[in-house]
Design a protein around this motif. Sequence first.
Motif, PDB file in Angstrom:
ATOM      1  N   ARG A 206       0.823  -1.210   0.000  1.00 25.96           N
ATOM      2  CA  ARG A 206       0.000   0.000   0.000  1.00 25.96           C
ATOM      3  C   ARG A 206       0.860   1.265   0.000  1.00 25.96           C
ATOM      4  O   ARG A 206       0.389   2.353  -0.333  1.00 25.96           O
ATOM      5  CB  ARG A 206      -0.959  -0.010   1.189  1.00 25.96           C
ATOM      6  CG  ARG A 206      -2.196  -0.883   0.957  1.00 25.96           C
ATOM      7  CD  ARG A 206      -3.336  -0.492   1.887  1.00 25.96           C
ATOM      8  NE  ARG A 206      -3.010  -0.724   3.296  1.00 25.96           N
ATOM      9  CZ  ARG A 206      -3.155  -1.891   3.904  1.00 25.96           C
ATOM     10  NH1 ARG A 206      -3.622  -2.952   3.235  1.00 25.96           N
ATOM     11  NH2 ARG A 206      -2.842  -2.020   5.182  1.00 25.96           N
ATOM     12  N   LEU A 207       2.127   1.098   0.356  1.00 31.83           N
ATOM     13  CA  LEU A 207       3.055   2.239   0.269  1.00 31.83           C
ATOM     14  C   LEU A 207       3.161   2.753  -1.162  1.00 31.83           C
ATOM     15  O   LEU A 207       3.416   3.938  -1.396  1.00 31.83           O
ATOM     16  CB  LEU A 207       4.443   1.850   0.778  1.00 31.83           C
ATOM     17  CG  LEU A 207       4.681   1.866   2.290  1.00 31.83           C
ATOM     18  CD1 LEU A 207       6.095   1.387   2.595  1.00 31.83           C
ATOM     19  CD2 LEU A 207       4.467   3.261   2.875  1.00 31.83           C
ATOM     20  N   LEU A 208       2.979   1.827  -2.119  1.00 29.07           N
ATOM     21  CA  LEU A 208       3.050   2.235  -3.520  1.00 29.07           C
ATOM     22  C   LEU A 208       1.907   3.207  -3.857  1.00 29.07           C
ATOM     23  O   LEU A 208       2.078   4.132  -4.657  1.00 29.07           O
ATOM     24  CB  LEU A 208       2.999   1.011  -4.443  1.00 29.07           C
ATOM     25  CG  LEU A 208       4.165   0.022  -4.301  1.00 29.07           C
ATOM     26  CD1 LEU A 208       3.953  -1.178  -5.212  1.00 29.07           C
ATOM     27  CD2 LEU A 208       5.485   0.716  -4.621  1.00 29.07           C
ATOM     28  N   GLU A 209       0.734   2.991  -3.255  1.00 35.29           N
ATOM     29  CA  GLU A 209      -0.379   3.912  -3.460  1.00 35.29           C
ATOM     30  C   GLU A 209      -0.034   5.284  -2.883  1.00 35.29           C
ATOM     31  O   GLU A 209      -0.296   6.316  -3.509  1.00 35.29           O
ATOM     32  CB  GLU A 209      -1.647   3.369  -2.773  1.00 35.29           C
ATOM     33  CG  GLU A 209      -2.154   2.047  -3.332  1.00 35.29           C
ATOM     34  CD  GLU A 209      -3.391   1.571  -2.574  1.00 35.29           C
ATOM     35  OE1 GLU A 209      -4.270   2.411  -2.287  1.00 35.29           O
ATOM     36  OE2 GLU A 209      -3.466   0.367  -2.251  1.00 35.29           O
ATOM     37  N   LEU A 210       0.556   5.270  -1.692  1.00 36.39           N
ATOM     38  CA  LEU A 210       0.939   6.539  -1.073  1.00 36.39           C
ATOM     39  C   LEU A 210       2.009   7.239  -1.898  1.00 36.39           C
ATOM     40  O   LEU A 210       1.962   8.475  -2.073  1.00 36.39           O
ATOM     41  CB  LEU A 210       1.461   6.275   0.351  1.00 36.39           C
ATOM     42  CG  LEU A 210       1.853   7.514   1.167  1.00 36.39           C
ATOM     43  CD1 LEU A 210       0.670   8.458   1.326  1.00 36.39           C
ATOM     44  CD2 LEU A 210       2.399   7.102   2.539  1.00 36.39           C
ATOM     45  N   ALA A 211       2.947   6.464  -2.422  1.00 32.31           N
ATOM     46  CA  ALA A 211       4.012   7.051  -3.243  1.00 32.31           C
ATOM     47  C   ALA A 211       3.431   7.666  -4.521  1.00 32.31           C
ATOM     48  O   ALA A 211       3.880   8.732  -4.975  1.00 32.31           O
ATOM     49  CB  ALA A 211       5.057   5.994  -3.595  1.00 32.31           C
ATOM     50  N   ASP A 212       2.430   7.002  -5.105  1.00 32.25           N
ATOM     51  CA  ASP A 212       1.781   7.550  -6.306  1.00 32.25           C
ATOM     52  C   ASP A 212       1.087   8.868  -5.991  1.00 32.25           C
ATOM     53  O   ASP A 212       1.162   9.834  -6.773  1.00 32.25           O
ATOM     54  CB  ASP A 212       0.760   6.551  -6.863  1.00 32.25           C
ATOM     55  CG  ASP A 212       1.410   5.379  -7.572  1.00 32.25           C
ATOM     56  OD1 ASP A 212       2.607   5.501  -7.918  1.00 32.25           O
ATOM     57  OD2 ASP A 212       0.736   4.340  -7.772  1.00 32.25           O
TER      58      ASP A 212
END
Length: 245
Positions: free
Chosen positions: A10-16
Amino acid sequence: MKADPAVQRRLLELADVDAELARVDHRRRTLPELAEIAEAEKVVQARKDAKVANETALGDLDREVKRQEKEIDAVRAREDRDRALLAGGTVNPKQMTDLEHELTTLERRQATLEDELLELMERREAVEGDGQHAGVELAKAEEALADAANRRDHALADLETAWVRRTDDREKLVPQFPEPLLGLYEQVRKNKGIGAALLRARRCGACRIELDRSAISRISGTAADEVVTCDECGAIMVRTAESGL
């Protein structure tokens, strides 16, 4: 540091979200309309200065014209007085000769003054024409400035909408991460710009550098819930089936 693999993903969503917020912020600061407005403001100021200079020149000419007309009126009044004296027949021969000489001088002086006045009027007409042109150019410059400002305002409004939407997304995502993981992510993002990225085909998605064999071997032997970071950029590398481990 350990964190559930699903939470790490879910960090990838935050990074996006953060990447888009960064793009919005960059766009705000680098809108082409901003440079266009700065240049348009310079043009407007230059046009205003030109108009003021023209108005000043026109005012100076008007004062000169009035002075010249006043002097011509004085010469004409003197001429009329001398002719009246001659016509009255009350002057002696010497006075008559002096008056006739003065009249000749006054006629020459009046002709000279009238020529100078005509030249002044021609100059004034040219300056007035320049003033009209300066007014038209100023109006065009102000219109261009207003158009650029309007386009800037619309662009900023769109960016503000995107900023608010993505900020709201971020506020919903942040509580889903444990504080240590979020703290690491925020620290890396502050220092490097990207806090987390996908490890794809043995390449860090943040710095795009391909990991060497020793790094791949080390990460392969790391538990799935262990948080791993890139040796080059420090970003949290999120592992998935695409990581090539």
